[in-house]
Scaffold this motif. Sequence first.
Motif, PDB file in Angstrom:
ATOM      1  N   HIS B  87     -15.230 -40.263 -40.696  1.00  0.00           N
ATOM      2  CA  HIS B  87     -16.664 -40.254 -40.439  1.00  0.00           C
ATOM      3  C   HIS B  87     -17.401 -41.291 -41.262  1.00  0.00           C
ATOM      4  N   LEU B  88     -16.656 -42.161 -41.923  1.00  0.00           N
ATOM      5  CA  LEU B  88     -17.316 -43.144 -42.790  1.00  0.00           C
ATOM      6  C   LEU B  88     -17.868 -44.302 -41.958  1.00  0.00           C
ATOM      7  N   TYR B  89     -18.745 -45.093 -42.603  1.00  0.00           N
ATOM      8  CA  TYR B  89     -19.393 -46.197 -41.879  1.00  0.00           C
ATOM      9  C   TYR B  89     -18.439 -47.381 -41.743  1.00  0.00           C
ATOM     10  N   LEU B  92     -18.698 -50.961 -43.592  1.00  0.00           N
ATOM     11  CA  LEU B  92     -18.563 -51.122 -45.043  1.00  0.00           C
ATOM     12  C   LEU B  92     -17.135 -51.516 -45.397  1.00  0.00           C
ATOM     13  N   ALA B  97     -17.766 -48.524 -49.536  1.00  0.00           N
ATOM     14  CA  ALA B  97     -17.723 -47.094 -49.173  1.00  0.00           C
ATOM     15  C   ALA B  97     -17.665 -46.250 -50.439  1.00  0.00           C
TER      16      ALA B  97
END
Lengths: 218, 299, 359
Positions: B87-89, B92, B97
């Motif tokens: 679910h991380l961006y 980045l 992150a």
Amino acid sequence: MFRMILFTQWKWARAVVALGAVIAFALPVLSVGQFGREQASRWEVQAMLSSIQSWGVLYPVVAGLLALLIAVLTWSPDHRGRHVYALTLPVPRWHYVLGRFGAGALLLAAPVIALWAGALIAAAAASIPPGLQAYPTMLALRFSLAVLVAYALLFAVASATTRTAGYVLGVLAALILVEVLLSVADVNVHILGPALMRVFLWPGPLEIFTGRWMLIDV
Amino acid sequence: MSHAIDIRDLHYRAGKAFEIRDLQLRVPTGSLYGFLGPNGSGKTTTVRLLLGLLRPLRGTILVLGADVASQIPRILARTGYVPEQPHLYPTLTVGEAQRFHAAFYPTWDWAWAGELAGQFGLDRDRRLAQLSKGEMGKLEMLLALAQRPELLVLDEPTDGLDPVVRRDVLAALLDYVSQHNATVFISSHLVHELERICDWVGVMDRGRLVAELPMQSFKNGIKRLRVVNPPALPGDTPFVVLAREANAGVETWTVRGWQGPMQAYFEGVGASLREVIDLDLEEGFVELLRTFREPAPPV
Amino acid sequence: MSRVALTALLAVACAGEIAAQAPASALRARIDRLERALGWAEAAAHRIDSLEHGQPEPTDTLIVGALHVLVPRGILPQARVAVTQSWSVLDSAFGTAAVRLSGRPFDLVMMRGSTLPPGRRSDAVLTTGTEADIRQRVLWSAAHAMSVQSDSALRVWMGGALVPEHDPAREPRAVYLALVTAPSPAARRCFQRDLGACRIALGFTPVADAITDWYDAERRRVIVSEISFLEPVQRMRGAARACVEQRQDADCVAVLRRVPATAVPAPLPASARYSLIRHALKLGGRDAYARLLAAAGRPIDQRLAAAAGVPADTLLRRWHADIIAARPQPVTVDPRGAWMALAWGLAFGLVALRSSRWR
């Protein structure tokens, strides 16, 4: 925390911000490009105002588009992750939303400042006939307010769940359908027109879009 | 015994098709709690409820002694979470992150994060969009561990990872738990994996908790018995008969709560016990679910 | 009746054209005669219409000041209010001269379709029957009646009837814009406080003499090309072509001096002249309009000075100051609008915070 939110937003919106700033800077400069000092005598005031007015249409359009893109880009990475990351961060949720809102608004300051700078330069470079005046600061102020309102509105829509966005779109579609049906049935009742008037006229939310977008005026 | 997670009378409904009913779940502090269940049983929903991502219709959820309904930021500050889906961006880099994540956690340990990054072979300058699934899994685990949580909630953390990555991730997890006495709540359908690391197990099916007990009891208590001349009706057994299958005069009974001295029961009813077979966790899990879904054992 | 009226109206309409070719005093006498004839014709037509069509729909006569208005009974209450308001406006605009309206009753008729009801005069005042409409139409008709009673020189210079303004700020604002944006250099010099230029731009001098002052060579060329279809221009085709195609300014001037005065667009719109008259009337008090009419035969600036009771230059200076003070709202963000925009921004922000996603 806000610095990192701003940083992430800058990373995924920087192209739009940069492009928006270039356009916002160029608009006022181009709008008076033909009114340089050497050609001043060839221009009639009315023609000048008409030309400035034609360019003026572009300011609210750019404001609306910028607001839309930044609002969408503010949330798109979170939408992609279904907001799970944002919702599992250890901050009150309104802090996070406020952070995102503030970061987007701050990024929009770049095109606003660019427009202001462009308008100041354009006003200084143009040959303005007696009776007319340049309004670079007021134009930039109007632009900033229009951008802010549109951004806040679109930010709110983008923050909503798919279901809520669906309801909003559904209501709009229903309004259009009813208007079409009434028109087909030859019933002289109008819904969309008055609704738009409420939105765009005082004290509607988008009233700021309907003012005079003139860099040079009386 | 204190509980890192204490769920009481939880009721949640998602549409008409699925609901969690009267869920009671207690995760002892310091335990490694395996949360088992087939796909769609309600594991991820339960995880989301205890992280405050969903709101129950009724019931209470206490995590690390705090109520999820009112103190979720405080809970999340002490909880590491590895979700089922990354679910991380993606724009980045690995370093960015970490910086983003660290900004939200006052307990973030940069030294430990650096150590883990080295251990996992994560390049700080690579963009997340370019990471493989395994690398992303490692990064998720790094972020969850480097914030030094008291509770780790892992939702299918090793699902889809190759065995080498899975081993690295679990090793880092166990290392952290052994050093910090943290509680781990790990939801998975990979039964063998949980069998190796967990000391408590909860089994979920169709929105209900089927069983919750220490892993040792679970593994030891479920047996398969080969019985000659079995009685038509088992009567009052000292164990729970989960299933009976007849095969050429010999019946195979699957039972729960078995202990050695219970052999006397068969002598008492004129039958003889020919063989006691140990079941592994997966077989026990399957039998447990089968019993839950068909409560009356076939005769 | 219609034929008589039409003939009379045509005569009035042609007066401008004739004026370009005949001595002014003779023309003015002729026009006055024609107008008197028009008045007689209207009265006769009214009597004939009454005889031909029998009794029209029942009416009452409202008399307020010098205003006599025949009103259908159905709209009497709102007409009473509207006529009273109209008289108040007319009285303050024309002062003692407003009494001239007493000789001419106004016949208010409810609008039904596009034709007049049988038995009504063709110059009846049609109305939708609302108070605002009655007020506006009575004002308009009364102003035209006053205009008809004035001399032709004044009418030609004004270019229309002096209809009292409801919003006193609107007209000076429009004149300000006209001064700033007019293509005439005289108008723009007038804006810059050159009173001589104001005299030229306001048409105090005859058009034929002012043509070189009103516009520059380029604008004169544009005007000639724009009026090239007119018969007098057609007669000077060679000069007109030299003006438009070869940019011979002397030919442009020659053409413009030969066309009827009304064919050359005035540097400033009629509103500029109306505003000047209003200013003179305001300065001159209740007898100002009467003095304006009484000074017929004198140059316009002197008539206005007589009406205002101050020298013409003083009048022009005060008018100019009035116009400059009426500068339209410049491009600015209304503080009320700015605050409202901020409030909406805040409201939408709060809506975002309250989204069900975060709850």
